[in-house]
Design a protein around this motif. Structure first.
Motif, PDB file in Angstrom:
ATOM      1  N   HIS A 284       4.800  45.013  51.238  1.00 46.11           N
ATOM      2  CA  HIS A 284       3.711  44.111  51.572  1.00 46.11           C
ATOM      3  C   HIS A 284       2.806  43.848  50.365  1.00 46.11           C
ATOM      4  O   HIS A 284       2.284  42.741  50.202  1.00 46.11           O
ATOM      5  CB  HIS A 284       2.885  44.697  52.736  1.00 46.11           C
ATOM      6  N   LYS A 285       2.618  44.843  49.525  1.00 49.45           N
ATOM      7  CA  LYS A 285       1.815  44.640  48.324  1.00 49.45           C
ATOM      8  C   LYS A 285       2.507  43.646  47.374  1.00 49.45           C
ATOM      9  O   LYS A 285       1.842  42.794  46.765  1.00 49.45           O
ATOM     10  CB  LYS A 285       1.580  45.978  47.620  1.00 49.45           C
ATOM     11  N   ALA A 286       3.840  43.761  47.258  1.00 49.03           N
ATOM     12  CA  ALA A 286       4.570  42.813  46.413  1.00 49.03           C
ATOM     13  C   ALA A 286       4.454  41.399  46.979  1.00 49.03           C
ATOM     14  O   ALA A 286       4.304  40.421  46.236  1.00 49.03           O
ATOM     15  CB  ALA A 286       6.040  43.232  46.312  1.00 49.03           C
ATOM     16  N   GLY A 289       1.172  39.963  46.116  1.00 42.52           N
ATOM     17  CA  GLY A 289       1.177  39.496  44.732  1.00 42.52           C
ATOM     18  C   GLY A 289       1.787  38.105  44.615  1.00 42.52           C
ATOM     19  O   GLY A 289       1.294  37.263  43.844  1.00 42.52           O
ATOM     20  N   ARG A 290       2.854  37.842  45.364  1.00 34.72           N
ATOM     21  CA  ARG A 290       3.466  36.515  45.344  1.00 34.72           C
ATOM     22  C   ARG A 290       2.526  35.468  45.955  1.00 34.72           C
ATOM     23  O   ARG A 290       2.459  34.329  45.486  1.00 34.72           O
ATOM     24  CB  ARG A 290       4.798  36.538  46.091  1.00 34.72           C
ATOM     25  N   MET A 291       1.799  35.864  46.980  1.00 35.25           N
ATOM     26  CA  MET A 291       0.821  34.950  47.585  1.00 35.25           C
ATOM     27  C   MET A 291      -0.289  34.622  46.594  1.00 35.25           C
ATOM     28  O   MET A 291      -0.721  33.469  46.481  1.00 35.25           O
ATOM     29  CB  MET A 291       0.236  35.596  48.839  1.00 35.25           C
ATOM     30  N   SER A 292      -0.756  35.622  45.864  1.00 35.70           N
ATOM     31  CA  SER A 292      -1.812  35.409  44.876  1.00 35.70           C
ATOM     32  C   SER A 292      -1.354  34.446  43.789  1.00 35.70           C
ATOM     33  O   SER A 292      -2.086  33.518  43.400  1.00 35.70           O
ATOM     34  CB  SER A 292      -2.223  36.746  44.258  1.00 35.70           C
ATOM     35  N   THR A 330      -5.088  39.132  45.826  1.00 35.51           N
ATOM     36  CA  THR A 330      -4.933  39.984  44.642  1.00 35.51           C
ATOM     37  C   THR A 330      -5.388  41.408  44.940  1.00 35.51           C
ATOM     38  O   THR A 330      -4.734  42.385  44.536  1.00 35.51           O
ATOM     39  CB  THR A 330      -5.742  39.411  43.464  1.00 35.51           C
ATOM     40  N   LYS A 331      -6.492  41.535  45.666  1.00 41.70           N
ATOM     41  CA  LYS A 331      -6.964  42.869  46.040  1.00 41.70           C
ATOM     42  C   LYS A 331      -6.002  43.544  47.004  1.00 41.70           C
ATOM     43  O   LYS A 331      -5.784  44.764  46.929  1.00 41.70           O
ATOM     44  CB  LYS A 331      -8.349  42.761  46.674  1.00 41.70           C
ATOM     45  N   ALA A 332      -5.410  42.763  47.900  1.00 44.93           N
ATOM     46  CA  ALA A 332      -4.420  43.339  48.809  1.00 44.93           C
ATOM     47  C   ALA A 332      -3.213  43.859  48.036  1.00 44.93           C
ATOM     48  O   ALA A 332      -2.630  44.891  48.384  1.00 44.93           O
ATOM     49  CB  ALA A 332      -3.993  42.300  49.834  1.00 44.93           C
ATOM     50  N   ALA A 333      -2.837  43.150  46.983  1.00 46.20           N
ATOM     51  CA  ALA A 333      -1.690  43.580  46.177  1.00 46.20           C
ATOM     52  C   ALA A 333      -1.971  44.878  45.434  1.00 46.20           C
ATOM     53  O   ALA A 333      -1.036  45.579  45.023  1.00 46.20           O
ATOM     54  CB  ALA A 333      -1.319  42.478  45.180  1.00 46.20           C
TER      55      ALA A 333
END
Length: 413
Positions: A284-286, A289-292, A330-333
Motif C-alpha cells: 500500500h505504501k508503494a 507513492g505511485r499516486m503521489s 506522499t506522507k502515506a507512502a
C-alpha cells in the motif's frame, strides 16, 4: 557345264546382289529410301486448344462468358487450320450461353446475393468474427455471451448490442487454454478502452467491457484475434449512439484535460490486491507513492497549457487540489504503521472529489455529471475522472462479462 542366261537383254554384272541402287522395284526402278521424319502411319489432325478451353469454361458456371467468347474463335481456327474440336467448341458455346442465362435469372431474382452470402458464411465457419474499430453490431439473440459465429453490423446511430473499440492478436503457439486467453483479453481490453472513450464520464454507468476471443477449435484454424467492445450489463438493453470520444472527435484542450485525468486513473488502478493495509503495508505504501507521482504529473500538465478563458480558473483550482492531495499521499507512502497510513490515505482520498471537476468540465464542453462510483478489487473508490478507474484488469467484472469466442465451443470463464 553352265546354264545359259535367259533370253533377253543381258545386264552387266554388279557387285551388289540387289542392283546398283539397292533393292529394285518391280519396274526396275530402285525404291526410295526412308528419310528422317517419315512415318509409316497417318498422323491425325491436332485438337484446337481454344475449343478445349471453351468447353472447360462452359462447364464452370462461375465464368460462362469466357467460354462464349472462346467457342466462336475456336471454330474459325478449326476451319482455317484443318484442326479437330468442332464438337468441343460448339458444346462450350452452348453451355456458356446457358450459364449466362442462369446468371441473369439469379441476378434478377436476388439468388446471386444469397449464394455469395452462403459462401461467405461458410468461409467464416470456424474462424473469428471480423469486426473493426468503430463498428457497431447486433449479436445473435441480443446477448453478448455464449457461442458466436456471426454478428450483424449496424449503424451506431441506432440501437445496437455492442461497439468495437479495439482489437489485437494473441501470440502464435499452442492454445494456451480458456482461462489464459480470457485473462489476457480482459487485461488488454480494459487497458485499451480509454484510448477510444477518453471521457469516462460520457460512458453510461450500465456499460462495461466485453470481448470476443478464440476457442481451441478456432485457434486450430489460425484464429488469434481478440475483439474488445462495449456492451450493456443490463440484459436486453441496447446502446444508442457511438461511445467514441478520442482525438478524432475532441479538440486539443479536451484531450489535454483528459490525459491529465487518466494519469490519476492509471495510478488508482494499481491498488494492491489486499484490501486491508494491515495485510500488506509495503504494497500500500508503494501504491501511495505511485499516486503521489501521478498527482504531481497531473498538476504539471494542467498548469502547462494556456486554457480558454472560461476554463482557466476551474483548471487552476483542480491543479491546486492535486498539489494538496499529493502531499497527503506522499506522507502515506512514508507511513511507519497502518494507522499513520490510514490517516493520510483518508485525507488524500478526500481531496479527490469528483464534484470539483464539474466546473472545469463544463467550461471545456465535456460530460459534467459524475458517474456512479464503483469499487474495484483494491478497495479504493474511483478517481474524479473515469467511472471504472479502479476496476482491476482481469478482475470480477472481466470474468462476469467476458464473451465467448466465435467459431467454436463456448469459452469457459
Amino acid at each position: 557345264m553352265s546354264i545359259p542366261p535367259p533370253p533377253g537383254p543381258q545386264q552387266p554384272p554388279t557387285p551388289y546382289p540387289h542392283g546398283a541402287y539397292g533393292p529394285q522395284a518391280p519396274d526396275g526402278q530402285p525404291y526410295r529410301p526412308w528419310t528422317q521424319g517419315y512415318s509409316p502411319y497417318n498422323r491425325p489432325a491436332p485438337v484446337n486448344g481454344l475449343a478445349i478451353a471453351s468447353l472447360l469454361f462452359g462447364v464452370l458456371c462461375c465464368v460462362p462468358g469466357v467460354g462464349l467468347v472462346l467457342g466462336p474463335l475456336a471454330l474459325r481456327q478449326i476451319r482455317r487450320r484443318g484442326e479437330r474440336g468442332t464438337g468441343l467448341a460448339v458444346g462450350g458455346t452452348v453451355l456458356s450461353a446457358i450459364g449466362l442465362l442462369l446468371w441473369g435469372l439469379m441476378l434478377a431474382s436476388g439468388g446471386a446475393s444469397a449464394f455469395w452470402q452462403g459462401v461467405k458464411e461458410g468461409a467464416r465457419d470456424g474462424a473469428s468474427v471480423t469486426l473493426v474499430k468503430g463498428e457497431c453490431f447486433d449479436a445473435p439473440g441480443g446477448r453478448l455471451a455464449g457461442e458466436t459465429r456471426d454478428v450483424d453490423v449496424v449503424p451506431c446511430s441506432g440501437g445496437h448490442d455492442g461497439e468495437v473499440f479495439a482489437s489485437f492478436r494473441l501470440q502464435d503457439g499452442d492454445y494456451p487454454g480458456d482461462a489464459s486467453v480470457g485473462d489476457t483479453a480482459g487485461a488488454r481490453c480494459y487497458g485499451l478502452r480509454d484510448g477510444y472513450a477518453m471521457d469516462g464520464w460520457a460512458v453510461p454507468d450500465d456499460v462495461d467491457v466485453y470481448y470476443l476471443t478464440p476457442t481451441e477449435e478456432s485457434w486450430s484454424a489460425g484464429d488469434r484475434a481478440v475483439t474488445c467492445l462495449f456492451g450493456s450489463v443490463t440484459e436486453g438493453a441496447d446502446l444508442t449512439g457511438s461511445l467514441r470520444n478520442d482525438e478524432t472527435v475532441l479538440d486539443a484542450d479536451q484531450v489535454t484535460y483528459l490525459k491529465a485525468a487518466h494519469l490519476l486513473d492509471a495510478a488508482l488502478a494499481t491498488a494492491p490486491d489486499s484490501a486491508h493495509v494491515e495485510d500488506d503495508l509495503p504494497g500500500h505504501k508503494a501504491w501511495a507513492g505511485r499516486m503521489s507521482a501521478a498527482l504531481d504529473r497531473q498538476a504539471r500538465l494542467l498548469r502547462g497549457r494556456t486554457w480558454p478563458a472560461a476554463a482557466r480558473r476551474p483548471v487552476r483550482s483542480l491543479a491546486a487540489a492535486a498539489d494538496r492531495a499529493r502531499a497527503e499521499w506522499t506522507k502515506a507512502a512514508r507511513a511507519k504503521d497502518p494507522d499513520a497510513f490510514h490517516e493520510h490515505y483518508d485525507a488524500g482520498l478526500g481531496l479527490l472529489d469528483p464534484e470539483a471537476a464539474v466546473p472545469a468540465r463544463t467550461a471545456l464542453g465535456l460530460a459534467a455529471t459524475p458517474p456512479t462510483a464503483r469499487h474495484g478489487e483494491g478497495g479504493a473508490p474511483d478517481a474524479p475522472d473515469g467511472p471504472h478507474a479502479t476496476d482491476a484488469p482481469g478482475g470480477a467484472a472481466t470474468e462476469e462479462h467476458a464473451t465467448d469466442a466465435p467459431g467454436g465451443a463456448a469459452t469457459e470463464v
